[in-house]
Design an enzyme around this catalytic site. Structure first.
Site, PDB file in Angstrom:
ATOM      1  N   GLU A  40       0.849  -0.993   0.084  1.00  0.00           N
ATOM      2  CA  GLU A  40      -0.075   0.155  -0.086  1.00  0.00           C
ATOM      3  C   GLU A  40       0.679   1.483   0.063  1.00  0.00           C
ATOM      4  OE1 GLU A  40      -3.413   1.806   3.159  1.00  0.00           O
ATOM      5  OE2 GLU A  40      -1.711   0.566   3.916  1.00  0.00           O
ATOM      6  N   LYS A 111      -9.927   2.148  -1.562  1.00  0.00           N
ATOM      7  CA  LYS A 111     -10.057   1.778  -0.354  1.00  0.00           C
ATOM      8  C   LYS A 111     -11.198   2.253   0.456  1.00  0.00           C
ATOM      9  CE  LYS A 111      -7.022   1.410   4.032  1.00  0.00           C
ATOM     10  NZ  LYS A 111      -5.991   1.959   4.599  1.00  0.00           N
ATOM     11  N   CYS A 146      -4.837  -3.123   3.567  1.00  0.00           N
ATOM     12  CA  CYS A 146      -4.476  -2.690   4.900  1.00  0.00           C
ATOM     13  C   CYS A 146      -5.728  -2.585   5.912  1.00  0.00           C
ATOM     14  CB  CYS A 146      -3.844  -1.269   5.006  1.00  0.00           C
ATOM     15  SG  CYS A 146      -2.764  -1.207   6.453  1.00  0.00           S
TER      16      CYS A 146
END
Length: 266
Positions: A40, A111, A146
């Protein structure tokens, strides 16, 4: 399948452009792999919040171009980690890019779960709203990033959409490394899927990174795990194991909550 997770070190003192060139070379070195995965926000560092606005780029910006070219030259499927994306019509996004072996964009994922509570990514970036899967020749990837790893309902949605291999690029801090390993194994077991979790090494804005990228099979067994520093973690796995596991131990068929069910008759 052969997968290579590139645990890139992101340290102060290396420019974004220099790191981009270095990582492109690392990708090209993985010719022969089926899938390559990057972490990421490896261009800026996941905790370098003050760099997000200045280093944000349009979707088809310099990182897109460099990674598309590297994927094509290596002939690999490339999950190019994520970049700070600047949408001309809106806020910044933490956006993952997946390229085919021809260098074409196969998917982009914004995300959904932003980290930081009332600061950092949570206030500087917008939230995505769409689950993303990518069909490869031998498996279907489910894409997450993440902090998403802490939200099992997202992964259930990916499995319902056909995912068999869950790919999670991250910039996970060292101080919570035990959570990283635990959650990666939990997502693998509960979804009976492979998990490929690729983190960064180094230090982002004074925050030491966990490293320890990990590949977990559908039974929760760790197939490979990196150390703390920059490293290429390569593993071979059989995607057919997913269907076999789900057939021999059909726990997913016993789901009750979260499924669409008819209401009571009037």
């Amino acid at each position: 399948m052969r997968a290579s997770l590139l645990q890139v070190a992101v340290n102060e003192g290396e420019s974004v452009e220099s790191r981009r060139l270095r990582v492109a070379a690392m990708v090209r070195d993985q010719a022969g792999a089926d899938l390559v995965v990057l972490p990421e926000l490896w261009t800026t560092g996941a905790f370098a919040y003050e760099e997000f606005a200045g280093e944000a780029e349009p979707l088809e910006g310099p990182t897109y171009e460099a990674m598309a070219k590297a994927a094509s030259e290596a002939g690999v499927w490339l999950h190019a980690g994520s970049v700070p994306e600047r949408d001309p019509a809106g806020p910044l996004y933490n956006t993952s890019l997946v390229f085919s072996p021809s260098g074409d964009l196969a998917a982009a994922y914004r995300k959904i779960h932003r980290f930081g509570f009332d600061k950092g990514e949570a206030v500087l970036m917008g939230a995505g709203d769409a689950l993303v899967t990518v069909r490869l020749p031998h498996t279907v990837l489910g894409v997450a990033t993440c902090y998403d790893l802490r939200f099992p309902e997202l992964f259930r949605g990916l499995v319902d959409a056909g995912a068999e291999t869950l790919v999670v690029p991250a910039g996970w801090p060292e101080r919570r490394r035990s959570h990283w390993t635990l959650l990666a194994r939990a997502r693998a077991v509960e979804n009976q899927a492979f998990v490929l979790a690729c983190g960064t090494a180094g230090t982002h804005a004074g925050v030491p990174q966990a490293g320890h990228s990990i590949v977990v099979d559908p039974w929760g067994e760790v197939l490979a795990e990196a150390g703390p520093g920059e490293e290429v973690l390569t593993v071979e796995f059989d995607p057919a194991t997913v269907a076999g596991t789900r057939e021999r131990f059909p726990a997913l068929k016993d789901r009750v909550l979260g499924l669409e069910r008819p209401g009571p008759r009037p």
